[in-house]
Design a protein around this motif. Sequence first.
Motif, PDB file in Angstrom:
ATOM      1  N   ARG A  68       0.836  -1.187   0.000  1.00  0.00           N
ATOM      2  CA  ARG A  68       0.000   0.000   0.000  1.00  0.00           C
ATOM      3  C   ARG A  68       0.883   1.254   0.000  1.00  0.00           C
ATOM      4  O   ARG A  68       2.091   1.196   0.159  1.00  0.00           O
ATOM      5  N   VAL A  69       0.250   2.393  -0.165  1.00  0.00           N
ATOM      6  CA  VAL A  69       0.955   3.672  -0.252  1.00  0.00           C
ATOM      7  C   VAL A  69       1.883   3.919   0.941  1.00  0.00           C
ATOM      8  O   VAL A  69       3.027   4.325   0.754  1.00  0.00           O
ATOM      9  N   PRO A  70       1.454   3.677   2.202  1.00  0.00           N
ATOM     10  CA  PRO A  70       2.375   3.932   3.318  1.00  0.00           C
ATOM     11  C   PRO A  70       3.658   3.095   3.245  1.00  0.00           C
ATOM     12  O   PRO A  70       4.734   3.586   3.580  1.00  0.00           O
ATOM     13  N   ALA A  71       3.555   1.854   2.794  1.00  0.00           N
ATOM     14  CA  ALA A  71       4.745   1.012   2.684  1.00  0.00           C
ATOM     15  C   ALA A  71       5.678   1.528   1.584  1.00  0.00           C
ATOM     16  O   ALA A  71       6.900   1.527   1.750  1.00  0.00           O
ATOM     17  N   MET A  72       5.103   1.978   0.496  1.00  0.00           N
ATOM     18  CA  MET A  72       5.938   2.533  -0.576  1.00  0.00           C
ATOM     19  C   MET A  72       6.575   3.845  -0.127  1.00  0.00           C
ATOM     20  O   MET A  72       7.726   4.125  -0.458  1.00  0.00           O
ATOM     21  N   THR A  73       5.854   4.634   0.654  1.00  0.00           N
ATOM     22  CA  THR A  73       6.398   5.878   1.202  1.00  0.00           C
ATOM     23  C   THR A  73       7.576   5.577   2.124  1.00  0.00           C
ATOM     24  O   THR A  73       8.630   6.219   2.040  1.00  0.00           O
ATOM     25  N   ALA A  74       7.398   4.596   3.005  1.00  0.00           N
ATOM     26  CA  ALA A  74       8.463   4.216   3.934  1.00  0.00           C
ATOM     27  C   ALA A  74       9.701   3.747   3.170  1.00  0.00           C
ATOM     28  O   ALA A  74      10.825   4.138   3.491  1.00  0.00           O
ATOM     29  N   HIS A  75       9.512   2.914   2.171  1.00  0.00           N
ATOM     30  CA  HIS A  75      10.636   2.414   1.372  1.00  0.00           C
ATOM     31  C   HIS A  75      11.381   3.559   0.696  1.00  0.00           C
ATOM     32  O   HIS A  75      12.613   3.622   0.722  1.00  0.00           O
ATOM     33  N   ARG A  76      10.642   4.472   0.125  1.00  0.00           N
ATOM     34  CA  ARG A  76      11.259   5.606  -0.564  1.00  0.00           C
ATOM     35  C   ARG A  76      12.065   6.467   0.410  1.00  0.00           C
ATOM     36  O   ARG A  76      13.179   6.891   0.110  1.00  0.00           O
ATOM     37  N   CYS A  77      11.490   6.724   1.588  1.00  0.00           N
ATOM     38  CA  CYS A  77      12.200   7.532   2.582  1.00  0.00           C
ATOM     39  C   CYS A  77      13.482   6.864   3.050  1.00  0.00           C
ATOM     40  O   CYS A  77      14.483   7.528   3.303  1.00  0.00           O
ATOM     41  N   LEU A  78      13.454   5.554   3.163  1.00  0.00           N
ATOM     42  CA  LEU A  78      14.637   4.831   3.639  1.00  0.00           C
ATOM     43  C   LEU A  78      15.743   4.741   2.598  1.00  0.00           C
ATOM     44  O   LEU A  78      16.916   4.912   2.912  1.00  0.00           O
ATOM     45  N   PHE A  79      15.376   4.435   1.360  1.00  0.00           N
ATOM     46  CA  PHE A  79      16.379   4.036   0.372  1.00  0.00           C
ATOM     47  C   PHE A  79      16.583   5.006  -0.792  1.00  0.00           C
ATOM     48  O   PHE A  79      17.340   4.704  -1.705  1.00  0.00           O
ATOM     49  N   ALA A  80      15.941   6.172  -0.759  1.00  0.00           N
ATOM     50  CA  ALA A  80      16.077   7.128  -1.872  1.00  0.00           C
ATOM     51  C   ALA A  80      17.515   7.586  -2.072  1.00  0.00           C
ATOM     52  O   ALA A  80      17.932   7.863  -3.192  1.00  0.00           O
ATOM     53  N   ASP A  81      18.293   7.651  -0.994  1.00  0.00           N
ATOM     54  CA  ASP A  81      19.676   8.120  -1.101  1.00  0.00           C
ATOM     55  C   ASP A  81      20.700   7.001  -0.980  1.00  0.00           C
ATOM     56  O   ASP A  81      21.866   7.250  -0.714  1.00  0.00           O
ATOM     57  N   GLY A  82      20.238   5.757  -1.141  1.00  0.00           N
ATOM     58  CA  GLY A  82      21.158   4.629  -1.074  1.00  0.00           C
ATOM     59  C   GLY A  82      20.868   3.721   0.101  1.00  0.00           C
ATOM     60  O   GLY A  82      19.823   3.812   0.741  1.00  0.00           O
ATOM     61  N   GLY A  83      21.805   2.846   0.399  1.00  0.00           N
ATOM     62  CA  GLY A  83      21.636   1.860   1.456  1.00  0.00           C
ATOM     63  C   GLY A  83      21.720   2.453   2.852  1.00  0.00           C
ATOM     64  O   GLY A  83      22.202   3.563   3.058  1.00  0.00           O
ATOM     65  N   VAL A  84      21.237   1.677   3.817  1.00  0.00           N
ATOM     66  CA  VAL A  84      21.240   2.131   5.210  1.00  0.00           C
ATOM     67  C   VAL A  84      22.051   1.210   6.124  1.00  0.00           C
ATOM     68  O   VAL A  84      22.056   1.388   7.334  1.00  0.00           O
ATOM     69  N   ARG A  85      22.763   0.241   5.548  1.00  0.00           N
ATOM     70  CA  ARG A  85      23.554  -0.693   6.353  1.00  0.00           C
ATOM     71  C   ARG A  85      24.524   0.063   7.253  1.00  0.00           C
ATOM     72  O   ARG A  85      25.264   0.938   6.811  1.00  0.00           O
ATOM     73  N   GLY A  86      24.487  -0.256   8.554  1.00  0.00           N
ATOM     74  CA  GLY A  86      25.379   0.359   9.517  1.00  0.00           C
ATOM     75  C   GLY A  86      24.961   1.749   9.978  1.00  0.00           C
ATOM     76  O   GLY A  86      25.642   2.358  10.792  1.00  0.00           O
ATOM     77  N   LYS A  87      23.870   2.245   9.461  1.00  0.00           N
ATOM     78  CA  LYS A  87      23.413   3.587   9.849  1.00  0.00           C
ATOM     79  C   LYS A  87      22.412   3.494  10.990  1.00  0.00           C
ATOM     80  O   LYS A  87      21.847   2.452  11.272  1.00  0.00           O
ATOM     81  N   ARG A  88      22.214   4.620  11.642  1.00  0.00           N
ATOM     82  CA  ARG A  88      21.247   4.728  12.736  1.00  0.00           C
ATOM     83  C   ARG A  88      20.044   5.493  12.195  1.00  0.00           C
ATOM     84  O   ARG A  88      20.185   6.611  11.711  1.00  0.00           O
ATOM     85  N   ILE A  89      18.882   4.871  12.271  1.00  0.00           N
ATOM     86  CA  ILE A  89      17.657   5.425  11.702  1.00  0.00           C
ATOM     87  C   ILE A  89      16.692   5.774  12.829  1.00  0.00           C
ATOM     88  O   ILE A  89      16.473   4.963  13.730  1.00  0.00           O
TER      89      ILE A  89
END
Length: 143
Positions: A68-89
Motif C-alpha cells: 500500500r501507499v504507506p509502505a511505498m512511502t516508507a521504502h522511498r524515505c529509507l532508500f532514496a539516497d542509497g543503502g542504510v547498512r550500519g546507519k542509525r535510523i
Amino acid sequence: MRVVASGINPSDIETRRGFGAKAMPFSWIIPHQDGEGVRYRGGIRRLALRAVRQAGRQRVLRGRASLRVPAMTAHRCLFADGGVRGKRILVQGGRGVAGNAAILPAKWAGAWVAATVSRDEQADVARAAGADLVINRHEEDVS
C-alpha cells in the motif's frame, strides 16, 4: 479491473485541492491511491494499486502491486539516497502505518532503528517490527 476496496488517502484530498500543483480540472475524476482491486491478465490474478476512477470506469495506473501507499512511502524515505547498512535510523511514529512499515525493511537492510511512540501500548508494536530502541516522546527526550 474489479475494485475490491477503496480508501481516501490524505494525498487524494491534496490532489483535489491542488496542493503542490494545479488543482484537478475535472470534478468527475476521483483519485484514490489506496484503491485496490483484482485484475486477471493471462489467466493470472494480479492485485492493482492506485487506480483512478473516471466517469464510473476504473483505469489501472500501476499494476501488480502488493504494498500500500504507506509502505511505498516508507521504502522511498529509507532508500532514496542509497543503502542504510550500519546507519542509525530514527522512525517518527513507529506505531503508525508508514512508520511501522519503515522499521522492518530498515532492519533487514542492516540499520539500527530507534522509533518514537506516544503511548506505552504502541511500544509493543514498534518492538515487534524490530525497533532496537523505542522512545515514548511524551515521557523521554527524543533528541
